[in-house]
Write a protein that holds these residues in place. Structure first.
Motif, short mmCIF file in Angstrom:
data_model
loop_
_atom_site.label_atom_id
_atom_site.label_comp_id
_atom_site.label_asym_id
_atom_site.label_seq_id
_atom_site.Cartn_x
_atom_site.Cartn_y
_atom_site.Cartn_z
N GLU A 55 0.86 -1.17 0.00
CA GLU A 55 0.00 0.00 0.00
C GLU A 55 0.90 1.23 0.00
O GLU A 55 1.78 1.36 0.85
CB GLU A 55 -0.89 -0.01 1.24
CG GLU A 55 -1.82 1.18 1.35
CD GLU A 55 -2.54 1.21 2.69
OE1 GLU A 55 -3.74 0.88 2.73
OE2 GLU A 55 -1.89 1.55 3.70
N LYS A 56 0.67 2.14 -0.93
CA LYS A 56 1.56 3.30 -1.06
C LYS A 56 0.71 4.56 -1.24
O LYS A 56 -0.22 4.58 -2.06
CB LYS A 56 2.48 3.11 -2.27
CG LYS A 56 3.67 4.05 -2.32
CD LYS A 56 4.87 3.49 -1.61
CE LYS A 56 6.11 4.31 -1.88
NZ LYS A 56 7.33 3.76 -1.29
N LEU A 57 1.04 5.60 -0.49
CA LEU A 57 0.35 6.88 -0.62
C LEU A 57 1.04 7.68 -1.72
O LEU A 57 2.19 8.09 -1.58
CB LEU A 57 0.39 7.63 0.71
CG LEU A 57 -0.50 8.87 0.83
CD1 LEU A 57 -1.98 8.50 0.65
CD2 LEU A 57 -0.29 9.55 2.19
N ILE A 58 0.32 7.88 -2.82
CA ILE A 58 0.87 8.58 -3.98
C ILE A 58 -0.06 9.73 -4.34
O ILE A 58 -1.24 9.52 -4.63
CB ILE A 58 1.04 7.62 -5.18
CG1 ILE A 58 2.04 6.51 -4.82
CG2 ILE A 58 1.50 8.38 -6.42
CD1 ILE A 58 2.22 5.48 -5.91
N ASP A 59 0.48 10.94 -4.31
CA ASP A 59 -0.31 12.15 -4.62
C ASP A 59 -1.58 12.21 -3.77
O ASP A 59 -2.67 12.55 -4.26
CB ASP A 59 -0.66 12.21 -6.11
CG ASP A 59 0.57 12.32 -7.00
OD1 ASP A 59 1.56 12.93 -6.55
OD2 ASP A 59 0.54 11.79 -8.13
N GLY A 60 -1.43 11.86 -2.49
CA GLY A 60 -2.54 11.97 -1.56
C GLY A 60 -3.58 10.87 -1.66
O GLY A 60 -4.62 10.94 -1.00
N LYS A 61 -3.28 9.83 -2.44
CA LYS A 61 -4.25 8.75 -2.63
C LYS A 61 -3.57 7.40 -2.46
O LYS A 61 -2.46 7.19 -2.96
CB LYS A 61 -4.85 8.85 -4.04
CG LYS A 61 -5.96 7.86 -4.31
CD LYS A 61 -6.53 8.08 -5.71
CE LYS A 61 -7.67 7.12 -6.00
NZ LYS A 61 -8.23 7.33 -7.36
N TYR A 62 -4.24 6.49 -1.74
CA TYR A 62 -3.66 5.17 -1.56
C TYR A 62 -3.78 4.34 -2.83
O TYR A 62 -4.85 4.26 -3.44
CB TYR A 62 -4.35 4.43 -0.40
CG TYR A 62 -3.94 4.94 0.96
CD1 TYR A 62 -2.63 4.75 1.42
CD2 TYR A 62 -4.84 5.64 1.76
CE1 TYR A 62 -2.25 5.22 2.67
CE2 TYR A 62 -4.46 6.12 3.00
CZ TYR A 62 -3.16 5.91 3.45
OH TYR A 62 -2.78 6.39 4.68
N LYS A 63 -2.65 3.74 -3.22
CA LYS A 63 -2.61 2.84 -4.36
C LYS A 63 -2.10 1.49 -3.86
O LYS A 63 -1.29 1.41 -2.93
CB LYS A 63 -1.67 3.37 -5.45
CG LYS A 63 -2.01 4.75 -5.96
CD LYS A 63 -3.22 4.74 -6.88
CE LYS A 63 -2.90 4.20 -8.24
NZ LYS A 63 -4.04 4.33 -9.18
N TYR A 64 -2.56 0.43 -4.52
CA TYR A 64 -2.20 -0.93 -4.12
C TYR A 64 -1.48 -1.62 -5.27
O TYR A 64 -2.01 -1.70 -6.39
CB TYR A 64 -3.44 -1.71 -3.68
CG TYR A 64 -4.04 -1.09 -2.44
CD1 TYR A 64 -3.67 -1.53 -1.17
CD2 TYR A 64 -4.91 -0.01 -2.53
CE1 TYR A 64 -4.17 -0.93 -0.03
CE2 TYR A 64 -5.42 0.59 -1.40
CZ TYR A 64 -5.04 0.13 -0.15
OH TYR A 64 -5.54 0.74 0.97
N PHE A 65 -0.28 -2.09 -4.98
CA PHE A 65 0.57 -2.73 -5.98
C PHE A 65 0.69 -4.21 -5.60
O PHE A 65 1.23 -4.55 -4.54
CB PHE A 65 1.93 -2.05 -6.03
CG PHE A 65 1.85 -0.61 -6.44
CD1 PHE A 65 1.94 -0.25 -7.78
CD2 PHE A 65 1.67 0.40 -5.50
CE1 PHE A 65 1.85 1.08 -8.17
CE2 PHE A 65 1.58 1.73 -5.87
CZ PHE A 65 1.67 2.07 -7.22
#
Length: 337
Positions: A101-111
């Motif tokens: 789980e990574k916070l990217i540009d204020g939004k959580y993304k899941y890789f």
């Protein structure tokens, strides 16, 4: 209004009483292996991602996800990625996933990282989502499809991803027969090839820490812990060993007492390995999630290597930071709030 409040309290009481006080082991229904666990900052639930097991030749083609709020009651979230229909490059052998789980540009993304079969060997790919349960979209091509330079044996499987909480930099680890690591680029879907490092712990035997596969990395009190699996996944002796490092790319110093977990024949528990680690948010409380061989499939002709089930137990540390050996149990862990 009074009647409504009483009704709501009754519903809440029934719901709480229905929760299991202890997880019991296994915690997932059916055959699953190679569990990866995360705590989502987006949903505040725990998620387990696994290899779908019970298929001869480890030939599963899809991945499932399970979620929980208390580590004892797990909800089946269904298939989140089917390799033949949702990737352009992988026909099957859906093995050993990892998620970050990574916070990217204020939004959580899941890789979602995973191993698949390319037709000319195993490779590691990644799929991306805005939710821990998908839908996930495959990148379209593998991100690791060859061994590090100088190595002639081993497979590109058993991926792990670790983000250093101090720097925010993410690292990827993989390998069967060897352990490799590298820094992920900020896009999380490509690696910095200049950082690829062979980390395979030297020495050991099948009785203690001889490296086979299943690397998992976490950090505690400034120290990086590297866990891995020893022996064959179909062996009763399949177990977890560890070492530590001052860097996310090694070198690794094998622990003086390296066994984290090994079979417990007295409880009919065998092949307890290929783990991931969970830390409760903000607490020094730790759990090990792992698979074991179903006790009814121990003989080689029954396929013990692909009749595995996912379990959970608590893990703790000595005052010097060394890991106390975990005794795998049938009881599992107590429900958390």
């Amino acid at each position: 209004m009074k009647q409504l409040i009483l009704t709501l309290l009754l519903i809440l009481s029934v719901s709480v009483s229905a929760q299991k006080k202890w997880s019991g082991n296994p915690i997932l229904p059916g055959f699953h292996a190679d569990p990866e666990v995360i705590n989502s900052n987006l949903t505040h639930r725990y998620y387990i991602y696994s290899t779908s097991d019970g298929v001869p030749g480890w030939g599963g083609k899809d991945f499932k996800c399970f979620s929980s709020a208390n580590l004892t009651d797990w909800k089946d979230e269904g298939v989140i990625l089917d390799l033949p229909t949702q990737t352009k490059w992988a026909s099957g052998n859906a093995w050993a996933p990892a998620i970050e789980e990574k916070l990217i540009d204020g939004k959580y993304k899941y890789f979602y990282y995973f191993s698949g079969e390319t037709g000319h060997g195993k490779a590691i790919g990644v799929a991306i989502s805005d939710s821990p349960t998908g839908p996930f979209k495959d990148l379209g091509h593998p991100i690791v499809d060859e061994r590090p330079a100088g190595l002639n044996n081993g497979q590109q499987i058993d991926v792990d991803v670790f983000t250093d909480p101090l720097t925010g930099i993410s690292y990827i680890y993989w390998g069967n027969g060897y352990m490799a690591g590298a820094q992920l680029n900020p896009d999380m879907v490509s690696i910095d090839k200049s950082t690829v490092t062979v980390l395979t712990p030297k020495g050991g035997t099948l009785r203690d820490y001889a490296y086979r596969e299943g690397t998992y990395v976490f950090k505690r009190k400034g120290l990086y812990y590297f866990l891995w699996s020893v022996d064959d996944t179909g062996a009763k002796n399949y177990h977890v060993a560890y070492g530590t490092s001052r860097s996310p790319l090694g070198p690794i110093e094998v622990a003086k007492q390296p066994i984290v977990m090994i079979q417990n024949p007295q409880e009919e528990i065998y092949g307890s390995a290929h783990n991931s680690i969970l830390q409760l948010p903000g607490k020094d409380k730790w759990y090990i999630i792992y698979h074991r061989i179903n006790k009814n499939y121990l003989n080689r002709e029954q396929g013990p290597g692909f009749h595995r089930e996912v379990c959970i137990d608590k893990m703790s540390f000595n005052s010097d930071g060394t890991i106390k050996q975990v005794v795998p149990s049938q009881k599992g862990v107590k429900s958390i709030k």
